[in-house]
Motif scaffolding. Sequence first.
Motif, PDB file in Angstrom:
ATOM      1  N   SER A 295      -2.999   1.928  -4.105  1.00  0.00           N
ATOM      2  CA  SER A 295      -3.506   3.128  -3.438  1.00  0.00           C
ATOM      3  C   SER A 295      -4.968   3.325  -3.800  1.00  0.00           C
ATOM      4  O   SER A 295      -5.401   2.982  -4.908  1.00  0.00           O
ATOM      5  CB  SER A 295      -2.699   4.366  -3.831  1.00  0.00           C
ATOM      6  OG  SER A 295      -3.215   5.525  -3.207  1.00  0.00           O
ATOM      7  N   SER A 296      -5.721   3.888  -2.839  1.00  0.00           N
ATOM      8  CA  SER A 296      -7.119   4.236  -3.101  1.00  0.00           C
ATOM      9  C   SER A 296      -7.251   5.634  -3.688  1.00  0.00           C
ATOM     10  O   SER A 296      -8.358   6.031  -4.064  1.00  0.00           O
ATOM     11  CB  SER A 296      -7.937   4.143  -1.803  1.00  0.00           C
ATOM     12  OG  SER A 296      -7.388   4.992  -0.808  1.00  0.00           O
ATOM     13  N   GLU A 297      -6.162   6.361  -3.757  1.00  0.00           N
ATOM     14  CA  GLU A 297      -6.168   7.719  -4.282  1.00  0.00           C
ATOM     15  C   GLU A 297      -5.500   7.740  -5.654  1.00  0.00           C
ATOM     16  O   GLU A 297      -4.362   7.282  -5.805  1.00  0.00           O
ATOM     17  CB  GLU A 297      -5.448   8.665  -3.326  1.00  0.00           C
ATOM     18  CG  GLU A 297      -6.068   8.740  -1.941  1.00  0.00           C
ATOM     19  CD  GLU A 297      -5.270   9.626  -1.007  1.00  0.00           C
ATOM     20  OE1 GLU A 297      -4.181  10.110  -1.424  1.00  0.00           O
ATOM     21  OE2 GLU A 297      -5.711   9.830   0.138  1.00  0.00           O
ATOM     22  N   ASN A 298      -6.209   8.284  -6.623  1.00  0.00           N
ATOM     23  CA  ASN A 298      -5.693   8.374  -7.988  1.00  0.00           C
ATOM     24  C   ASN A 298      -5.015   9.732  -8.162  1.00  0.00           C
ATOM     25  O   ASN A 298      -5.640  10.710  -8.585  1.00  0.00           O
ATOM     26  CB  ASN A 298      -6.829   8.186  -8.990  1.00  0.00           C
ATOM     27  CG  ASN A 298      -6.336   8.096 -10.426  1.00  0.00           C
ATOM     28  OD1 ASN A 298      -5.131   8.132 -10.683  1.00  0.00           O
ATOM     29  ND2 ASN A 298      -7.256   7.990 -11.365  1.00  0.00           N
ATOM     30  N   VAL A 299      -3.729   9.772  -7.821  1.00  0.00           N
ATOM     31  CA  VAL A 299      -2.944  11.008  -7.916  1.00  0.00           C
ATOM     32  C   VAL A 299      -1.882  10.785  -8.994  1.00  0.00           C
ATOM     33  O   VAL A 299      -0.915  10.031  -8.771  1.00  0.00           O
ATOM     34  CB  VAL A 299      -2.292  11.362  -6.572  1.00  0.00           C
ATOM     35  CG1 VAL A 299      -1.524  12.675  -6.690  1.00  0.00           C
ATOM     36  CG2 VAL A 299      -3.342  11.447  -5.468  1.00  0.00           C
ATOM     37  N   PRO A 300      -2.027  11.397 -10.175  1.00  0.00           N
ATOM     38  CA  PRO A 300      -1.081  11.144 -11.267  1.00  0.00           C
ATOM     39  C   PRO A 300       0.372  11.418 -10.890  1.00  0.00           C
ATOM     40  O   PRO A 300       1.265  10.656 -11.283  1.00  0.00           O
ATOM     41  CB  PRO A 300      -1.570  12.076 -12.378  1.00  0.00           C
ATOM     42  CG  PRO A 300      -3.021  12.278 -12.095  1.00  0.00           C
ATOM     43  CD  PRO A 300      -3.142  12.277 -10.607  1.00  0.00           C
ATOM     44  N   ALA A 301       0.642  12.480 -10.166  1.00  0.00           N
ATOM     45  CA  ALA A 301       2.028  12.790  -9.798  1.00  0.00           C
ATOM     46  C   ALA A 301       2.618  11.687  -8.928  1.00  0.00           C
ATOM     47  O   ALA A 301       3.792  11.310  -9.082  1.00  0.00           O
ATOM     48  CB  ALA A 301       2.079  14.137  -9.078  1.00  0.00           C
ATOM     49  N   ARG A 302       1.821  11.160  -8.006  1.00  0.00           N
ATOM     50  CA  ARG A 302       2.277  10.070  -7.135  1.00  0.00           C
ATOM     51  C   ARG A 302       2.534   8.809  -7.953  1.00  0.00           C
ATOM     52  O   ARG A 302       3.538   8.109  -7.748  1.00  0.00           O
ATOM     53  CB  ARG A 302       1.231   9.827  -6.055  1.00  0.00           C
ATOM     54  CG  ARG A 302       1.569   8.699  -5.104  1.00  0.00           C
ATOM     55  CD  ARG A 302       0.395   8.453  -4.169  1.00  0.00           C
ATOM     56  NE  ARG A 302       0.104   9.628  -3.358  1.00  0.00           N
ATOM     57  CZ  ARG A 302      -0.956   9.718  -2.535  1.00  0.00           C
ATOM     58  NH1 ARG A 302      -1.829   8.714  -2.467  1.00  0.00           N
ATOM     59  NH2 ARG A 302      -1.157  10.808  -1.821  1.00  0.00           N
TER      60      ARG A 302
ATOM     61  N   ASP B 152       0.850  -1.183   0.000  1.00  0.00           N
ATOM     62  CA  ASP B 152       0.000   0.000   0.000  1.00  0.00           C
ATOM     63  C   ASP B 152       0.892   1.241   0.000  1.00  0.00           C
ATOM     64  O   ASP B 152       2.024   1.223   0.503  1.00  0.00           O
ATOM     65  CB  ASP B 152      -0.902  -0.021   1.239  1.00  0.00           C
ATOM     66  CG  ASP B 152      -1.895   1.127   1.240  1.00  0.00           C
ATOM     67  OD1 ASP B 152      -2.217   1.614   0.136  1.00  0.00           O
ATOM     68  OD2 ASP B 152      -2.323   1.542   2.328  1.00  0.00           O
ATOM     69  N   TYR B 153       0.365   2.314  -0.567  1.00  0.00           N
ATOM     70  CA  TYR B 153       1.153   3.554  -0.607  1.00  0.00           C
ATOM     71  C   TYR B 153       1.055   4.307   0.717  1.00  0.00           C
ATOM     72  O   TYR B 153       2.071   4.692   1.295  1.00  0.00           O
ATOM     73  CB  TYR B 153       0.685   4.447  -1.758  1.00  0.00           C
ATOM     74  CG  TYR B 153       1.517   5.699  -1.908  1.00  0.00           C
ATOM     75  CD1 TYR B 153       2.643   5.702  -2.712  1.00  0.00           C
ATOM     76  CD2 TYR B 153       1.168   6.877  -1.236  1.00  0.00           C
ATOM     77  CE1 TYR B 153       3.414   6.841  -2.843  1.00  0.00           C
ATOM     78  CE2 TYR B 153       1.933   8.027  -1.366  1.00  0.00           C
ATOM     79  CZ  TYR B 153       3.052   8.001  -2.176  1.00  0.00           C
ATOM     80  OH  TYR B 153       3.822   9.134  -2.292  1.00  0.00           O
ATOM     81  N   CYS B 154      -0.149   4.542   1.203  1.00  0.00           N
ATOM     82  CA  CYS B 154      -0.347   5.339   2.421  1.00  0.00           C
ATOM     83  C   CYS B 154      -0.336   4.425   3.642  1.00  0.00           C
ATOM     84  O   CYS B 154      -1.300   3.692   3.894  1.00  0.00           O
ATOM     85  CB  CYS B 154      -1.671   6.104   2.356  1.00  0.00           C
ATOM     86  SG  CYS B 154      -1.720   7.360   1.057  1.00  0.00           S
ATOM     87  N   MET B 155       0.771   4.438   4.376  1.00  0.00           N
ATOM     88  CA  MET B 155       0.898   3.678   5.613  1.00  0.00           C
ATOM     89  C   MET B 155       1.613   4.561   6.634  1.00  0.00           C
ATOM     90  O   MET B 155       2.478   5.371   6.268  1.00  0.00           O
ATOM     91  CB  MET B 155       1.683   2.379   5.389  1.00  0.00           C
ATOM     92  CG  MET B 155       0.991   1.362   4.493  1.00  0.00           C
ATOM     93  SD  MET B 155       1.902  -0.199   4.376  1.00  0.00           S
ATOM     94  CE  MET B 155       3.411   0.336   3.587  1.00  0.00           C
ATOM     95  N   PRO B 156       1.286   4.425   7.929  1.00  0.00           N
ATOM     96  CA  PRO B 156       1.981   5.217   8.946  1.00  0.00           C
ATOM     97  C   PRO B 156       3.423   4.748   9.124  1.00  0.00           C
ATOM     98  O   PRO B 156       3.744   3.575   8.934  1.00  0.00           O
ATOM     99  CB  PRO B 156       1.154   4.955  10.218  1.00  0.00           C
ATOM    100  CG  PRO B 156       0.489   3.641   9.971  1.00  0.00           C
ATOM    101  CD  PRO B 156       0.249   3.564   8.487  1.00  0.00           C
ATOM    102  N   GLY B 157       4.281   5.676   9.438  1.00  0.00           N
ATOM    103  CA  GLY B 157       5.689   5.354   9.650  1.00  0.00           C
ATOM    104  C   GLY B 157       6.456   5.323   8.333  1.00  0.00           C
ATOM    105  O   GLY B 157       7.128   6.272   7.954  1.00  0.00           O
TER     106      GLY B 157
END
Length: 230
Positions: A109-116, A79-84
């Motif tokens: 990721s649940s977020e579709n962010v082209p830059a990411r 996953d992309y967004c994880m704490p730490g």
Amino acid sequence: MTVVDAESRFHVLAVDDSIIDRKLIERLLKNSSYQVTTVDSGSKALELLGLRDEADDASSPSSSSPDHQDIDVNLIITDYCMPGMTGYDLLKRVKGSSSLKDIPVVIMSSENVPARINRCLEDGAEEFFLKPVKLADMKKLKSHLLKRKQPKCQPQIQPEPEQKLKPPPQPAPKPEEAVVEAIADGISISDCNGSSSSKRKAAAMEQQEGLTSPESTKPRLSNSSLAVET
């Protein structure tokens, strides 16, 4: 060996802090006949891979622990967004390791962010999946797993071009044979010329004898002249 047997040898490490998403990805991978190990953080993933997070190294007196184990992982999906430690941080650590840099890494990721997405792909991620992950996404992993399993291509040795065989040269005639052939040719030519010239000479002599013979020069008397004389 069947395709299922070949895929069952592939070991996938799934990293996600959400237990729901982690269970979902585990079920999808097992339905695709992969071996699966799941962890809930990037630091635990590094520990399983034989690496330690810098924060853990500072707090731990030794990098080895009773829970530390090295496993043979063929692919990492995180996953992309994880704490730490984020999935992007885990990607950078894996690609920066000389022993792990060849392991394919897939980001979710649940977020579709082209830059990411572009940043992850440019820094070595094989795929970027949008959640919820589907079974069709699992089929995309096969090409990356097979690519890593293939041995390095060895340079092919180009065969040398076949040389055309030239016919052997004809041996030159020996001097003795050449002389014999020349003599034989000369004899045959002289025989032919000699026989024809001798015939021409004989015909010419016959004509000459006929012109110069005494019988031909004597005058012939007619019957009327003989009667007058008597």
